[in-house]
Design a protein around this motif. Structure first.
Motif, PDB file in Angstrom:
ATOM      1  N   ALA A   1     -22.583   7.156 -36.000  1.00 25.72           N
ATOM      2  CA  ALA A   1     -21.685   8.209 -35.544  1.00 25.72           C
ATOM      3  C   ALA A   1     -22.096   8.712 -34.162  1.00 25.72           C
ATOM      4  O   ALA A   1     -21.251   8.962 -33.292  1.00 25.72           O
ATOM      5  N   ALA A   2     -23.407   8.858 -33.944  1.00 28.37           N
ATOM      6  CA  ALA A   2     -23.906   9.325 -32.648  1.00 28.37           C
ATOM      7  C   ALA A   2     -23.512   8.360 -31.537  1.00 28.37           C
ATOM      8  O   ALA A   2     -23.073   8.766 -30.458  1.00 28.37           O
ATOM      9  N   SER A   3     -23.652   7.063 -31.806  1.00 23.93           N
ATOM     10  CA  SER A   3     -23.322   6.058 -30.800  1.00 23.93           C
ATOM     11  C   SER A   3     -21.830   6.053 -30.488  1.00 23.93           C
ATOM     12  O   SER A   3     -21.423   5.985 -29.332  1.00 23.93           O
ATOM     13  N   SER A   4     -21.009   6.134 -31.546  1.00 31.38           N
ATOM     14  CA  SER A   4     -19.560   6.129 -31.350  1.00 31.38           C
ATOM     15  C   SER A   4     -19.109   7.322 -30.535  1.00 31.38           C
ATOM     16  O   SER A   4     -18.322   7.194 -29.582  1.00 31.38           O
ATOM     17  N   LEU A   5     -19.615   8.507 -30.885  1.00 34.40           N
ATOM     18  CA  LEU A   5     -19.205   9.714 -30.179  1.00 34.40           C
ATOM     19  C   LEU A   5     -19.729   9.738 -28.745  1.00 34.40           C
ATOM     20  O   LEU A   5     -19.026  10.158 -27.825  1.00 34.40           O
ATOM     21  N   ALA A   6     -20.969   9.274 -28.548  1.00 32.88           N
ATOM     22  CA  ALA A   6     -21.538   9.243 -27.197  1.00 32.88           C
ATOM     23  C   ALA A   6     -20.698   8.364 -26.283  1.00 32.88           C
ATOM     24  O   ALA A   6     -20.455   8.701 -25.117  1.00 32.88           O
ATOM     25  N   LYS A   7     -20.247   7.234 -26.808  1.00 32.56           N
ATOM     26  CA  LYS A   7     -19.416   6.345 -25.987  1.00 32.56           C
ATOM     27  C   LYS A   7     -18.075   6.985 -25.664  1.00 32.56           C
ATOM     28  O   LYS A   7     -17.550   6.838 -24.552  1.00 32.56           O
ATOM     29  N   GLN A   8     -17.506   7.734 -26.613  1.00 35.03           N
ATOM     30  CA  GLN A   8     -16.236   8.406 -26.339  1.00 35.03           C
ATOM     31  C   GLN A   8     -16.400   9.473 -25.263  1.00 35.03           C
ATOM     32  O   GLN A   8     -15.523   9.643 -24.405  1.00 35.03           O
ATOM     33  N   PHE A   9     -17.543  10.172 -25.279  1.00 35.62           N
ATOM     34  CA  PHE A   9     -17.805  11.136 -24.211  1.00 35.62           C
ATOM     35  C   PHE A   9     -17.958  10.410 -22.878  1.00 35.62           C
ATOM     36  O   PHE A   9     -17.461  10.860 -21.848  1.00 35.62           O
ATOM     37  N   PHE A  10     -18.639   9.262 -22.901  1.00 32.66           N
ATOM     38  CA  PHE A  10     -18.847   8.474 -21.686  1.00 32.66           C
ATOM     39  C   PHE A  10     -17.517   7.976 -21.126  1.00 32.66           C
ATOM     40  O   PHE A  10     -17.293   7.970 -19.909  1.00 32.66           O
ATOM     41  N   ASP A  11     -16.623   7.571 -22.026  1.00 32.47           N
ATOM     42  CA  ASP A  11     -15.315   7.056 -21.608  1.00 32.47           C
ATOM     43  C   ASP A  11     -14.324   8.165 -21.262  1.00 32.47           C
ATOM     44  O   ASP A  11     -13.188   7.884 -20.875  1.00 32.47           O
ATOM     45  N   HIS A  12     -14.735   9.425 -21.432  1.00 35.28           N
ATOM     46  CA  HIS A  12     -13.873  10.581 -21.158  1.00 35.28           C
ATOM     47  C   HIS A  12     -12.630  10.577 -22.052  1.00 35.28           C
ATOM     48  O   HIS A  12     -11.564  11.053 -21.654  1.00 35.28           O
ATOM     49  N   SER A  13     -12.779  10.055 -23.260  1.00 37.29           N
ATOM     50  CA  SER A  13     -11.639  10.000 -24.176  1.00 37.29           C
ATOM     51  C   SER A  13     -11.647  11.143 -25.195  1.00 37.29           C
ATOM     52  O   SER A  13     -10.728  11.277 -25.993  1.00 37.29           O
ATOM     53  N   ILE A  14     -12.702  11.952 -25.179  1.00 34.92           N
ATOM     54  CA  ILE A  14     -12.755  13.127 -26.051  1.00 34.92           C
ATOM     55  C   ILE A  14     -11.772  14.180 -25.536  1.00 34.92           C
ATOM     56  O   ILE A  14     -11.706  14.454 -24.339  1.00 34.92           O
ATOM     57  N   HIS A  15     -11.004  14.761 -26.437  1.00 33.73           N
ATOM     58  CA  HIS A  15     -10.037  15.792 -26.061  1.00 33.73           C
ATOM     59  C   HIS A  15     -10.687  17.165 -26.244  1.00 33.73           C
ATOM     60  O   HIS A  15     -11.013  17.560 -27.366  1.00 33.73           O
ATOM     61  N   ARG A  16     -10.898  17.877 -25.123  1.00 31.89           N
ATOM     62  CA  ARG A  16     -11.545  19.182 -25.175  1.00 31.89           C
ATOM     63  C   ARG A  16     -10.734  20.202 -24.394  1.00 31.89           C
ATOM     64  O   ARG A  16     -10.506  20.031 -23.204  1.00 31.89           O
ATOM     65  N   GLN A  17     -10.325  21.241 -25.073  1.00 31.99           N
ATOM     66  CA  GLN A  17      -9.600  22.313 -24.412  1.00 31.99           C
ATOM     67  C   GLN A  17     -10.362  23.623 -24.577  1.00 31.99           C
ATOM     68  O   GLN A  17     -10.834  23.936 -25.673  1.00 31.99           O
ATOM     69  N   TYR A  18     -10.460  24.354 -23.484  1.00 30.87           N
ATOM     70  CA  TYR A  18     -11.127  25.651 -23.466  1.00 30.87           C
ATOM     71  C   TYR A  18     -10.121  26.720 -23.066  1.00 30.87           C
ATOM     72  O   TYR A  18      -9.138  26.444 -22.377  1.00 30.87           O
ATOM     73  N   VAL A  19     -10.397  27.937 -23.486  1.00 28.32           N
ATOM     74  CA  VAL A  19      -9.640  29.092 -23.019  1.00 28.32           C
ATOM     75  C   VAL A  19     -10.607  29.968 -22.224  1.00 28.32           C
ATOM     76  O   VAL A  19     -11.729  30.229 -22.678  1.00 28.32           O
ATOM     77  N   ALA A  20     -10.180  30.394 -21.051  1.00 31.53           N
ATOM     78  CA  ALA A  20     -11.044  31.202 -20.194  1.00 31.53           C
ATOM     79  C   ALA A  20     -10.246  32.331 -19.566  1.00 31.53           C
ATOM     80  O   ALA A  20      -9.053  32.189 -19.277  1.00 31.53           O
ATOM     81  N   LEU A  21     -10.915  33.457 -19.371  1.00 31.28           N
ATOM     82  CA  LEU A  21     -10.344  34.572 -18.616  1.00 31.28           C
ATOM     83  C   LEU A  21     -11.040  34.575 -17.266  1.00 31.28           C
ATOM     84  O   LEU A  21     -12.275  34.657 -17.202  1.00 31.28           O
ATOM     85  N   VAL A  22     -10.263  34.440 -16.198  1.00 34.13           N
ATOM     86  CA  VAL A  22     -10.848  34.335 -14.864  1.00 34.13           C
ATOM     87  C   VAL A  22     -10.336  35.465 -13.983  1.00 34.13           C
ATOM     88  O   VAL A  22      -9.268  36.030 -14.210  1.00 34.13           O
ATOM     89  N   TRP A  23     -11.113  35.771 -12.973  1.00 34.43           N
ATOM     90  CA  TRP A  23     -10.734  36.804 -12.019  1.00 34.43           C
ATOM     91  C   TRP A  23      -9.608  36.324 -11.104  1.00 34.43           C
ATOM     92  O   TRP A  23      -9.566  35.149 -10.727  1.00 34.43           O
ATOM     93  N   GLY A  24      -8.735  37.235 -10.747  1.00 36.37           N
ATOM     94  CA  GLY A  24      -7.690  36.954  -9.777  1.00 36.37           C
ATOM     95  C   GLY A  24      -6.413  36.410 -10.394  1.00 36.37           C
ATOM     96  O   GLY A  24      -6.362  36.032 -11.560  1.00 36.37           O
ATOM     97  N   ASP A  25      -5.368  36.371  -9.591  1.00 32.11           N
ATOM     98  CA  ASP A  25      -4.073  35.837 -10.002  1.00 32.11           C
ATOM     99  C   ASP A  25      -3.993  34.394  -9.514  1.00 32.11           C
ATOM    100  O   ASP A  25      -3.745  34.137  -8.327  1.00 32.11           O
ATOM    101  N   VAL A  26      -4.224  33.460 -10.412  1.00 31.32           N
ATOM    102  CA  VAL A  26      -4.254  32.034 -10.047  1.00 31.32           C
ATOM    103  C   VAL A  26      -2.889  31.638  -9.484  1.00 31.32           C
ATOM    104  O   VAL A  26      -1.850  31.842 -10.133  1.00 31.32           O
ATOM    105  N   ALA A  27      -2.874  31.070  -8.302  1.00 28.24           N
ATOM    106  CA  ALA A  27      -1.626  30.830  -7.573  1.00 28.24           C
ATOM    107  C   ALA A  27      -0.692  29.857  -8.285  1.00 28.24           C
ATOM    108  O   ALA A  27       0.501  30.117  -8.437  1.00 28.24           O
TER     109      ALA A  27
END
Length: 354
Positions: free
Chosen positions: A176-202
């Motif tokens: 499992a570690a090897s499979s997941l590490a390769k997916q991270f390496f291939d940038h195929s992992i789907h990761r979404q974050y929510v963030a509150l940032v300063w300013g009005d993003v244009a």
């Protein structure tokens, strides 16, 4: 396995999603054909042929991004990457009882919603009280026939900062570690974050492409390098979810996973994360000079005394079933309270201006 110096450096920096690449090479043009296990033994200090072969069998050695056998003959121009073994022996981790928010578990993986303030892995300055200590205790409680010495290996393939909340995946087997590490390496992992940032993003949405590497003067933090000469490639896609004038709620999707990537990238375009002390978000970046506004912001800082970032969604191909899985988590109360506070503030201001 014990942590090496490179691992300790990452841990002390509370690194975010990091692909634990140990070493990499590009084979010289004049290289004669040679078995890869023999070639690696000559290049990795204190490495035995047996250890190298085990790493190859567990897919911790990739050639041009693909798994190979120990008798693979290297060729000029091939890129060879050896991953650090992040699996942890039970006897090296002291099991400690602690509350864990387990979102999903099977024989291969654990999905955990990490709370704010929890360090992921023991290191210098944090020998215990970490997520991994808690996971070790949890696994022992699940199987009474196990002891700390016979605890199966489990490991990390990515991390999130101490003061970032949200979803993490832990591998319970080498496969499992090897499979997941390769997916991270291939940038195929789907990761979404929510963030509150300063300013009005244009822009309503956009992409930030700038290498991320250590700051040239202040080595404890990282910086963005748009020219790409320093650091590693980093790509962040963002989308505006809600605007509050002085701050903006955004969704970030990572294409790469560099240390502090979202925090560094958002600062680089003038929108540091709300209350991010490392990257300038723990002061009033946007707004008025009135005392009431200043007090309002300080109250928000008190409600959410950390950078406002949450790892909300995590998706990948399951190491055993081969099916796509996706997990979601709720924004924790500290962040959601501040978001609601800004929502009401903007509404009140709008009513009074009408």
């Amino acid at each position: 396995m014990s942590l090496n110096e490179q691992d300790l450096e990452f841990e002390q920096d509370d690194s975010a999603e990091v692909l634990y690449e140990r070493m990499s090479w590009v084979v010289d043009k004049g290289q004669e054909p040679m078995r890869i296990d023999k070639w690696l033994v000559g290049r990795i200090e204190n490495a035995s042929r047996n250890k190298v072969q085990i790493a190859i069998d567990n897919a911790r050695v990739l050639v041009n991004g693909k798994q190979v056998s120990a008798n693979h003959k290297i060729k000029p121009g091939e890129e060879i990457i050896v991953y650090s073994d992040k699996e942890v022996h039970g006897e090296e981790i002291v099991p400690e009882p602690m509350p864990l928010n387990i979102v999903f578990e099977d024989d291969d993986i654990l999905i955990i919603h990490k709370r704010v303030g929890l360090v992921v892995h023991p290191a210098s300055g944090n020998p215990n009280g970490t997520l991994i200590n808690g996971v070790a205790h949890y696994l022992l409680q699940q199987n009474k026939d196990l002891t700390a010495e016979t605890l199966p290996r489990f490991g990390l393939v990515h991390r999130i900062d101490k003061n970032t909340s949200g979803l993490m995946v832990l591998a319970k087997t080498p496969k499992a570690a090897s499979s997941l590490a390769k997916q991270f390496f291939d940038h195929s992992i789907h990761r979404q974050y929510v963030a509150l940032v300063w300013g009005d993003v244009a822009e309503d949405e956009g992409t930030i492409e700038a290498h991320v590497g250590r700051h040239q003067r202040f080595r404890k933090i990282f910086d963005a390098y748009p020219d790409g000469e320093i650091g590693k490639e980093a790509i962040t896609h963002y989308k505006v979810l809600e605007r509050f004038g002085y701050v903006t709620l955004i969704q970030c999707e990572l294409e790469t996973g560099r240390t502090h990537q979202i925090r560094v990238h958002m600062k680089s375009i003038g929108h540091p994360l709300f209350n991010d002390e490392l990257y300038g978000g723990d002061r009033i970046v946007k707004g008025t000079v009135f005392t009431k506004y200043k007090q309002f912001v300080e109250n928000c800082f008190a409600l959410c005394p950390r950078h406002a970032l949450h790892a909300k969604t995590l998706g990948f191909i399951h190491p055993t079933t081969g099916k796509k899985v996706e997990f979601n988590s709720e924004i924790p109360e500290d962040m959601s309270s501040v978001i609601e506070k800004w929502r009401k503030y903007v509404k009140f201001k709008s009513i009074n201006n009408d």
